[in-house]
Design a protein around this motif. Structure first.
Motif, PDB file in Angstrom:
ATOM      1  N   ASN A 374       0.821  -1.221   0.000  1.00 22.74           N
ATOM      2  CA  ASN A 374       0.000   0.000   0.000  1.00 22.74           C
ATOM      3  C   ASN A 374       0.851   1.267   0.000  1.00 22.74           C
ATOM      4  O   ASN A 374       0.540   2.239   0.685  1.00 22.74           O
ATOM      5  CB  ASN A 374      -0.945   0.013   1.209  1.00 22.74           C
ATOM      6  N   GLY A 375       1.938   1.210  -0.728  1.00 15.50           N
ATOM      7  CA  GLY A 375       2.807   2.389  -0.819  1.00 15.50           C
ATOM      8  C   GLY A 375       3.750   2.510   0.355  1.00 15.50           C
ATOM      9  O   GLY A 375       4.907   2.101   0.278  1.00 15.50           O
ATOM     10  N   ASP A 376       3.265   3.043   1.474  1.00 14.33           N
ATOM     11  CA  ASP A 376       4.094   3.259   2.661  1.00 14.33           C
ATOM     12  C   ASP A 376       3.629   2.335   3.778  1.00 14.33           C
ATOM     13  O   ASP A 376       3.103   2.771   4.801  1.00 14.33           O
ATOM     14  CB  ASP A 376       4.003   4.731   3.097  1.00 14.33           C
ATOM     15  N   GLY A 377       3.812   1.045   3.580  1.00 15.21           N
ATOM     16  CA  GLY A 377       3.433   0.060   4.585  1.00 15.21           C
ATOM     17  C   GLY A 377       4.175  -1.240   4.345  1.00 15.21           C
ATOM     18  O   GLY A 377       4.850  -1.402   3.322  1.00 15.21           O
ATOM     19  N   ARG A 378       4.069  -2.163   5.296  1.00 15.49           N
ATOM     20  CA  ARG A 378       4.716  -3.461   5.160  1.00 15.49           C
ATOM     21  C   ARG A 378       3.778  -4.550   5.673  1.00 15.49           C
ATOM     22  O   ARG A 378       2.993  -4.328   6.595  1.00 15.49           O
ATOM     23  CB  ARG A 378       6.032  -3.514   5.959  1.00 15.49           C
ATOM     24  N   ASN A 379       3.883  -5.724   5.085  1.00 18.85           N
ATOM     25  CA  ASN A 379       3.046  -6.854   5.486  1.00 18.85           C
ATOM     26  C   ASN A 379       3.711  -7.636   6.625  1.00 18.85           C
ATOM     27  O   ASN A 379       4.820  -7.326   7.056  1.00 18.85           O
ATOM     28  CB  ASN A 379       2.793  -7.776   4.288  1.00 18.85           C
ATOM     29  N   HIS A 380       3.030  -8.667   7.099  1.00 21.73           N
ATOM     30  CA  HIS A 380       3.543  -9.504   8.187  1.00 21.73           C
ATOM     31  C   HIS A 380       4.733 -10.337   7.712  1.00 21.73           C
ATOM     32  O   HIS A 380       4.787 -10.770   6.565  1.00 21.73           O
ATOM     33  CB  HIS A 380       2.457 -10.457   8.693  1.00 21.73           C
ATOM     34  N   ASN A 381       5.651 -10.621   8.634  1.00 19.25           N
ATOM     35  CA  ASN A 381       6.802 -11.465   8.316  1.00 19.25           C
ATOM     36  C   ASN A 381       7.188 -12.269   9.550  1.00 19.25           C
ATOM     37  O   ASN A 381       7.748 -11.734  10.501  1.00 19.25           O
ATOM     38  CB  ASN A 381       7.987 -10.613   7.855  1.00 19.25           C
ATOM     39  N   ASN A 382       6.881 -13.568   9.523  1.00 16.24           N
ATOM     40  CA  ASN A 382       7.219 -14.446  10.648  1.00 16.24           C
ATOM     41  C   ASN A 382       8.491 -15.242  10.411  1.00 16.24           C
ATOM     42  O   ASN A 382       8.937 -15.984  11.294  1.00 16.24           O
ATOM     43  CB  ASN A 382       6.069 -15.412  10.935  1.00 16.24           C
ATOM     44  N   LYS A 383       9.098 -15.096   9.239  1.00 17.73           N
ATOM     45  CA  LYS A 383      10.282 -15.884   8.893  1.00 17.73           C
ATOM     46  C   LYS A 383      11.587 -15.237   9.345  1.00 17.73           C
ATOM     47  O   LYS A 383      12.621 -15.892   9.390  1.00 17.73           O
ATOM     48  CB  LYS A 383      10.328 -16.126   7.381  1.00 17.73           C
ATOM     49  N   GLY A 384      11.534 -13.974   9.664  1.00 22.15           N
ATOM     50  CA  GLY A 384      12.733 -13.301  10.138  1.00 22.15           C
ATOM     51  C   GLY A 384      12.371 -11.972  10.763  1.00 22.15           C
ATOM     52  O   GLY A 384      11.697 -11.153  10.145  1.00 22.15           O
ATOM     53  N   TYR A 385      12.804 -11.766  12.013  1.00 22.78           N
ATOM     54  CA  TYR A 385      12.529 -10.502  12.693  1.00 22.78           C
ATOM     55  C   TYR A 385      13.467 -10.368  13.885  1.00 22.78           C
ATOM     56  O   TYR A 385      14.321 -11.238  14.107  1.00 22.78           O
ATOM     57  CB  TYR A 385      11.055 -10.387  13.119  1.00 22.78           C
ATOM     58  N   ALA A 386      13.338  -9.286  14.625  1.00 24.80           N
ATOM     59  CA  ALA A 386      14.297  -8.986  15.692  1.00 24.80           C
ATOM     60  C   ALA A 386      13.596  -8.779  17.029  1.00 24.80           C
ATOM     61  O   ALA A 386      12.491  -8.238  17.092  1.00 24.80           O
ATOM     62  CB  ALA A 386      15.108  -7.746  15.343  1.00 24.80           C
ATOM     63  N   THR A 387      14.256  -9.214  18.080  1.00 24.52           N
ATOM     64  CA  THR A 387      13.896  -8.874  19.459  1.00 24.52           C
ATOM     65  C   THR A 387      15.194  -8.489  20.166  1.00 24.52           C
ATOM     66  O   THR A 387      16.280  -8.638  19.608  1.00 24.52           O
ATOM     67  CB  THR A 387      13.239 -10.054  20.206  1.00 24.52           C
ATOM     68  N   TRP A 388      15.070  -7.993  21.381  1.00 25.24           N
ATOM     69  CA  TRP A 388      16.287  -7.792  22.166  1.00 25.24           C
ATOM     70  C   TRP A 388      16.053  -8.103  23.636  1.00 25.24           C
ATOM     71  O   TRP A 388      14.917  -8.125  24.104  1.00 25.24           O
ATOM     72  CB  TRP A 388      16.885  -6.404  21.989  1.00 25.24           C
ATOM     73  N   MET A 389      17.145  -8.379  24.322  1.00 25.14           N
ATOM     74  CA  MET A 389      17.143  -8.587  25.763  1.00 25.14           C
ATOM     75  C   MET A 389      18.198  -7.677  26.378  1.00 25.14           C
ATOM     76  O   MET A 389      19.137  -7.252  25.698  1.00 25.14           O
ATOM     77  CB  MET A 389      17.450 -10.047  26.125  1.00 25.14           C
ATOM     78  N   ALA A 390      18.039  -7.413  27.666  1.00 21.73           N
ATOM     79  CA  ALA A 390      19.031  -6.611  28.387  1.00 21.73           C
ATOM     80  C   ALA A 390      19.077  -7.086  29.832  1.00 21.73           C
ATOM     81  O   ALA A 390      18.060  -7.508  30.392  1.00 21.73           O
ATOM     82  CB  ALA A 390      18.687  -5.128  28.326  1.00 21.73           C
ATOM     83  N   GLY A 391      20.265  -6.994  30.438  1.00 22.22           N
ATOM     84  CA  GLY A 391      20.413  -7.406  31.833  1.00 22.22           C
ATOM     85  C   GLY A 391      20.285  -8.903  31.991  1.00 22.22           C
ATOM     86  O   GLY A 391      20.383  -9.673  31.032  1.00 22.22           O
ATOM     87  N   GLY A 392      20.050  -9.333  33.222  1.00 25.97           N
ATOM     88  CA  GLY A 392      19.709 -10.726  33.502  1.00 25.97           C
ATOM     89  C   GLY A 392      20.638 -11.778  32.954  1.00 25.97           C
ATOM     90  O   GLY A 392      20.215 -12.895  32.648  1.00 25.97           O
ATOM     91  N   GLY A 393      21.915 -11.443  32.759  1.00 23.44           N
ATOM     92  CA  GLY A 393      22.876 -12.460  32.350  1.00 23.44           C
ATOM     93  C   GLY A 393      23.148 -12.548  30.871  1.00 23.44           C
ATOM     94  O   GLY A 393      23.879 -13.450  30.438  1.00 23.44           O
ATOM     95  N   VAL A 394      22.601 -11.631  30.051  1.00 23.48           N
ATOM     96  CA  VAL A 394      22.901 -11.670  28.620  1.00 23.48           C
ATOM     97  C   VAL A 394      24.066 -10.736  28.304  1.00 23.48           C
ATOM     98  O   VAL A 394      24.371  -9.816  29.058  1.00 23.48           O
ATOM     99  CB  VAL A 394      21.670 -11.287  27.757  1.00 23.48           C
TER     100      VAL A 394
END
Length: 459
Positions: A374-394
């Protein structure tokens, strides 16, 4: 007198009994804690890195290629035909390296970027569901097909809580109709999450600077505490009679335990949720006095207060990140609403020497496609994406895994949602293969028959 054969036989058996006693001692200790109080602290399977989890749940699927997964070739190939059709869309946001580690983070998160050296980016996430409901359910429970206990419920079941007057698992302003995401399913009801605040993350009616009247008071206005105790004792005697007559009544057990917890909560919960005692500096740091950040800022500040008070698992929901159109404007607005509060939470935990044993987790149910919609948008993607963690031993200032050159799918050190769950439990001192519950004739666990700990991210 024993002959040599009898001596060897008895000695060998003794070694076996010694080993068995060692294996069962932890189980017996855990069982004793549960029988006394199901929320009492329980020993972990092995030494834990983290004592508690704060999960910052980004509902709707934030775009990884616009936040924490830098793809310079996506900019180079902007407008070209995508791998699965559509035209590649470069990120409208600038990426820069931050901290001594040089992690690439987009300018959507300038405040979080200041904590780059505390972040462990996981840029190779995958799940099985390309639709919101299924992916959100799998992110929370490990499966999208059945009703199963949530990650928070499993954590509380495995470790108990460190405050007997507060719920051990709290979900702050969860989305509407999301009970299964913080529910206990077949685990005893006491391990389910307690919903606090309005659904959808909007209109938080507690914890303002001068809003004492908005703090919920769950104390009775008709009965004294002694009268309440007598009334509760009578009700509990009826419940225990019912429990004694029935062979298996987990619902009754849950009612008994929840009534007792609610009785204890009425003194501590209102005080915990009253932010009027926080300093102006702290309120300003979380953005509580800024309309753009006030809502999520209050939730993050409450998360810190609950964590400090011994709550084992706190989930804070923010959204909606589902931008099939207007990605530039709406992703910008969503990030503005949570960037400062998240950075404040990390800073506050660090100042209180709590980040080292508090695992902060950020992520949505999936990512979004490199190709435009739709021009300025993106669809769903479950095959590759990002998360992050902080603290707690990482490891801080660390990037794990990778998607392909445009960000379509994870190609290096893939971290499936089962691996993500296994890693979170491991950091909490729990072996995901040993954390089981017998139900309907079989042993269940959060990761089913899957999951590998991402050991490279552990400090």
């Amino acid at each position: 007198m024993l002959n040599r054969r009898q001596t060897l036989k008895s000695t060998a058996a003794g070694f076996g009994y010694l080993a068995f006693s060692g294996l069962t001692s932890i189980a017996a200790e855990r069982e004793a804690a549960v029988s006394k109080n199901p929320l009492a602290p329980k020993p972990s399977h092995f030494p834990a890195h983290a004592k508690r989890v704060i999960f910052l749940c980004m509902q709707g699927g934030p775009s990884h290629v616009d936040t924490f997964d830098y793809k310079p070739l996506l900019a180079r190939d902007h407008g070209k035909e995508g791998k699965y059709g559509g035209r590649l869309l470069k990120s409208p946001f600038e990426f820069n390296q931050h901290g001594d580690s040089g992690l690439w983070i987009s300018d959507l998160f300038p405040h979080v970027a200041e904590h780059a050296d505390d972040l462990c980016l996981i840029r190779s996430m995958q799940c099985d569901q390309p639709v919101h409901t299924g992916a959100m359910t799998q992110m929370h429970t490990g499966t999208a097909q059945f009703i199963r206990p949530s990650l928070g419920a499993w954590t509380l079941y495995g470790l108990g809580s460190e405050n007997e007057s507060l719920p051990g698992f709290i979900s702050l302003s969860p989305p509407p109709s999301s009970e299964r995401n913080f529910g206990s399913s077949f685990l005893p009801a006491i391990y389910g999450g307690t919903k606090v605040g309005r659904s959808g993350g909007r209109g938080m009616q507690f914890g303002g600077n001068n809003s004492q009247e908005t703090v919920p008071d769950i104390r009775s206005t008709r009965l004294t505490k002694l009268q309440q105790r007598k009334q509760l004792d009578f009700i509990q005697s009826l419940n225990r009679g019912k429990l004694k007559r029935d062979d298996h009544a987990p619902g009754i057990e849950g009612v008994i335990e929840s009534y007792e917890l609610a009785f204890r909560m009425q003194d501590e919960m209102p005080e915990m949720m009253d932010l009027s005692g926080e300093s102006d500096r702290t309120l300003s740091m979380y953005g509580v006095n800024n309309p753009a950040t006030a809502n999520f800022g209050k939730q993050c500040l409450l998360a810190r207060r609950f964590a400090e008070a011994g709550v084992r698992f706190i989930e804070v929901t923010h959204g909606n990140w589902d931008q099939h159109v207007r990605l530039t404007a709406d992703h910008g607005e969503r990030a503005e609403g949570c960037d400062q509060p998240i950075a404040a939470l990390l800073q506050d935990l660090k100042q209180r020497d709590m980040l080292k044993d508090t695992l902060v987790v950020w992520g949505g149910e999936f990512g979004r496609t490199p190709a435009a919609q739709n021009g300025d948008g993106r669809n769903h993607n479950n095959k590759g994406y990002a998360t992050w963690m902080a603290g707690g031993g990482v490891k801080g200032g660390f990037s794990y895994g990778n998607t392909d050159e445009h960000g379509y799918e994870a190609v290096e050190k893939t971290c499936h949602i089962h691996d993500w769950h296994a890693t979170i439990l491991h950091l909490m001192g729990l072996d995901h293969e040993r954390l089981t519950y017998r139900y309907a004739g079989r042993d269940f666990r959060l990761t089913d028959v899957h999951g590998n700990v991402a050991k490279e991210i552990i400090a």
